[in-house]
Write an enzyme that holds these catalytic residues in place. Sequence first.
Site, PDB file in Angstrom:
ATOM      1  N   ASP A 137      30.179  11.264 -21.918  1.00 41.53           N
ATOM      2  CA  ASP A 137      29.484  11.251 -20.629  1.00 41.53           C
ATOM      3  C   ASP A 137      28.834   9.877 -20.492  1.00 41.53           C
ATOM      4  O   ASP A 137      29.099   8.953 -21.288  1.00 41.53           O
ATOM      5  CB  ASP A 137      28.500  12.428 -20.518  1.00 41.53           C
ATOM      6  CG  ASP A 137      27.280  12.268 -21.429  1.00 41.53           C
ATOM      7  OD1 ASP A 137      27.260  11.328 -22.256  1.00 41.53           O
ATOM      8  OD2 ASP A 137      26.360  13.092 -21.317  1.00 41.53           O
ATOM      9  N   CYS A 159      28.002  11.715 -26.558  1.00 41.11           N
ATOM     10  CA  CYS A 159      27.024  11.856 -25.477  1.00 41.11           C
ATOM     11  C   CYS A 159      25.704  11.286 -25.993  1.00 41.11           C
ATOM     12  O   CYS A 159      25.695  10.570 -26.997  1.00 41.11           O
ATOM     13  CB  CYS A 159      26.915  13.299 -24.982  1.00 41.11           C
ATOM     14  SG  CYS A 159      26.264  14.508 -26.140  1.00 41.11           S
ATOM     15  N   THR A 172      23.061  12.681 -27.407  1.00 41.82           N
ATOM     16  CA  THR A 172      22.710  13.211 -28.727  1.00 41.82           C
ATOM     17  C   THR A 172      23.921  13.664 -29.536  1.00 41.82           C
ATOM     18  O   THR A 172      23.801  13.866 -30.749  1.00 41.82           O
ATOM     19  CB  THR A 172      21.804  14.448 -28.571  1.00 41.82           C
ATOM     20  OG1 THR A 172      22.523  15.413 -27.794  1.00 41.82           O
ATOM     21  CG2 THR A 172      20.498  14.097 -27.885  1.00 41.82           C
ATOM     22  N   HIS A 203      36.137  19.131 -46.299  1.00 41.09           N
ATOM     23  CA  HIS A 203      35.832  20.544 -46.547  1.00 41.09           C
ATOM     24  C   HIS A 203      36.026  21.423 -45.307  1.00 41.09           C
ATOM     25  O   HIS A 203      36.451  22.565 -45.444  1.00 41.09           O
ATOM     26  CB  HIS A 203      34.381  20.700 -47.023  1.00 41.09           C
ATOM     27  CG  HIS A 203      34.156  20.140 -48.396  1.00 41.09           C
ATOM     28  ND1 HIS A 203      32.990  20.354 -49.106  1.00 41.09           N
ATOM     29  CD2 HIS A 203      34.934  19.348 -49.188  1.00 41.09           C
ATOM     30  CE1 HIS A 203      33.061  19.745 -50.287  1.00 41.09           C
ATOM     31  NE2 HIS A 203      34.218  19.109 -50.351  1.00 41.09           N
ATOM     32  N   HIS A 246      38.660  25.266 -49.835  1.00 45.54           N
ATOM     33  CA  HIS A 246      38.136  24.973 -48.497  1.00 45.54           C
ATOM     34  C   HIS A 246      39.039  25.557 -47.414  1.00 45.54           C
ATOM     35  O   HIS A 246      38.565  25.927 -46.341  1.00 45.54           O
ATOM     36  CB  HIS A 246      37.980  23.462 -48.312  1.00 45.54           C
ATOM     37  CG  HIS A 246      37.081  22.865 -49.351  1.00 45.54           C
ATOM     38  ND1 HIS A 246      35.759  23.220 -49.470  1.00 45.54           N
ATOM     39  CD2 HIS A 246      37.330  21.971 -50.343  1.00 45.54           C
ATOM     40  CE1 HIS A 246      35.223  22.568 -50.489  1.00 45.54           C
ATOM     41  NE2 HIS A 246      36.155  21.799 -51.034  1.00 45.54           N
TER      42      HIS A 246
END
Length: 144
Positions: free
Chosen positions: A11, A68, A70, A101, A136
Site C-alpha cells: 500500500d 505496508c 507495519t 520451518h 517441519h
Amino acid sequence: MDHLKVAIGSDHGGFKYKQKIIDYLNARNIEFVDVGTHTPESCDYPEIARNVAELVVSGQVDRGILVCGTGIGMSITANKTRGIRAALCGDTYSARVSRAHNNANILCLGERVIGEHLALDIVDIWLKTGFEGGRHKRRVDIIE
Ligand code: RB5
C-alpha cells in the site's frame, strides 16, 4: 533462487520499500509481478494482499512479498487465504526460520518499523532459504 517467480505488492505505507525490493529483484534477474500500488496515494492494503495471495495459491508465482506501514494488515489479510503462510518478519533469524520451518510462502514487512537495509537483508535471506521438510513438514501439514 533460480527460476523463482515472485509477486510483490504494497500500500502507500510500503510503497518506497516496494520500489527498493523491485530494484533488488531486477539486479538479480528474479522474475516478479508487481500488483501495485503504483502511486504513493493512499489505498486499501487488503486488496493488494488478496491479489498477491491469489497469485501464490494459484501457482502463478512461487512466493509473495507484501509491504505496508507495519506489515500487520498485510499479514492478517494474506493469512485468510487458504494455503497462505504469511510471515511478518522484522529480523533475519525469523526470516530464515519462517522458510526453513514454516515454509512461509509470503513475506510481510513494515516500512515504518524497520530500516531499509534490514528489510533488504530479510528479503535476501527469505528468498534464498529453502524448506527443511522432515518434522517441519508434518507440522505444516497440520496447519493445512
Ligand atoms: C496505512 O496507514 C497503514 O495502516 C498500513 O500501511 C498498515 O500499516 C496496516 O497494517
